[in-house]
Enzyme design. Structure first.
Site, short mmCIF file in Angstrom:
data_model
loop_
_atom_site.label_atom_id
_atom_site.label_comp_id
_atom_site.label_asym_id
_atom_site.label_seq_id
_atom_site.Cartn_x
_atom_site.Cartn_y
_atom_site.Cartn_z
N ARG A 45 2.64 -5.50 -8.33
CA ARG A 45 3.29 -5.07 -7.12
C ARG A 45 4.42 -6.26 -6.49
O ARG A 45 5.60 -5.82 -6.26
CB ARG A 45 2.54 -4.57 -5.88
CG ARG A 45 1.48 -3.66 -6.31
CD ARG A 45 0.59 -3.29 -5.19
NE ARG A 45 -0.39 -4.51 -5.04
CZ ARG A 45 -1.04 -4.72 -4.32
NH1 ARG A 45 -1.10 -4.02 -3.21
NH2 ARG A 45 -1.95 -5.82 -4.18
N ASN A 56 -1.19 0.16 -5.11
CA ASN A 56 -2.05 0.44 -5.84
C ASN A 56 -2.74 1.78 -5.61
O ASN A 56 -2.82 2.11 -4.59
CB ASN A 56 -3.13 -0.53 -5.78
CG ASN A 56 -2.73 -1.99 -6.38
OD1 ASN A 56 -2.02 -2.10 -7.53
ND2 ASN A 56 -3.28 -3.01 -6.08
#
Length: 101
Positions: free
Chosen positions: A19, A37
């Site tokens: 990320r 996520n």
């Protein structure tokens, strides 16, 4: 012309700086959107911007950062929503489906 891609990466994609690397690269290319996520271990992202930049991010998503092992990555074109900036969203809660935007 602004385009939008909604991607979902499966494999070893959490706990490997996926990320944060995605955010940094998107910001460098001027791509708007978000990444998060999912509760099942996948990562989901939306990229909006110039076609070449969004295509670059979608290709990157299929590989991820060096520690990732992406086994599958799906990418779906969607209508742009006029997003600005790129954010790392909170993790999806169990029962949260893929986010459309």
């Amino acid at each position: 012309m602004t385009v939008r891609q909604h991607v979902r990466a499966t494999g070893r994609v959490q706990g490997v700086f996926y990320r944060d690397t995605c955010r940094r690269l998107a910001e460098e290319r001027g791509v708007a959107g978000w990444v998060r996520n999912l509760h099942n271990g996948d990562v989901e992202a939306v990229f909006e911007g110039a076609s070449d930049d969004v295509d670059h991010m979608a290709r990157w998503a299929a590989e991820g950062p060096p520690a990732a092992r992406v086994s599958q990555c799906t990418s779906v074109s969607e209508e742009p929503e006029g997003l600005s900036g790129f954010r790392v969203l909170p993790d999806a809660a169990p029962g949260d489906g893929p986010r459309a935007g």
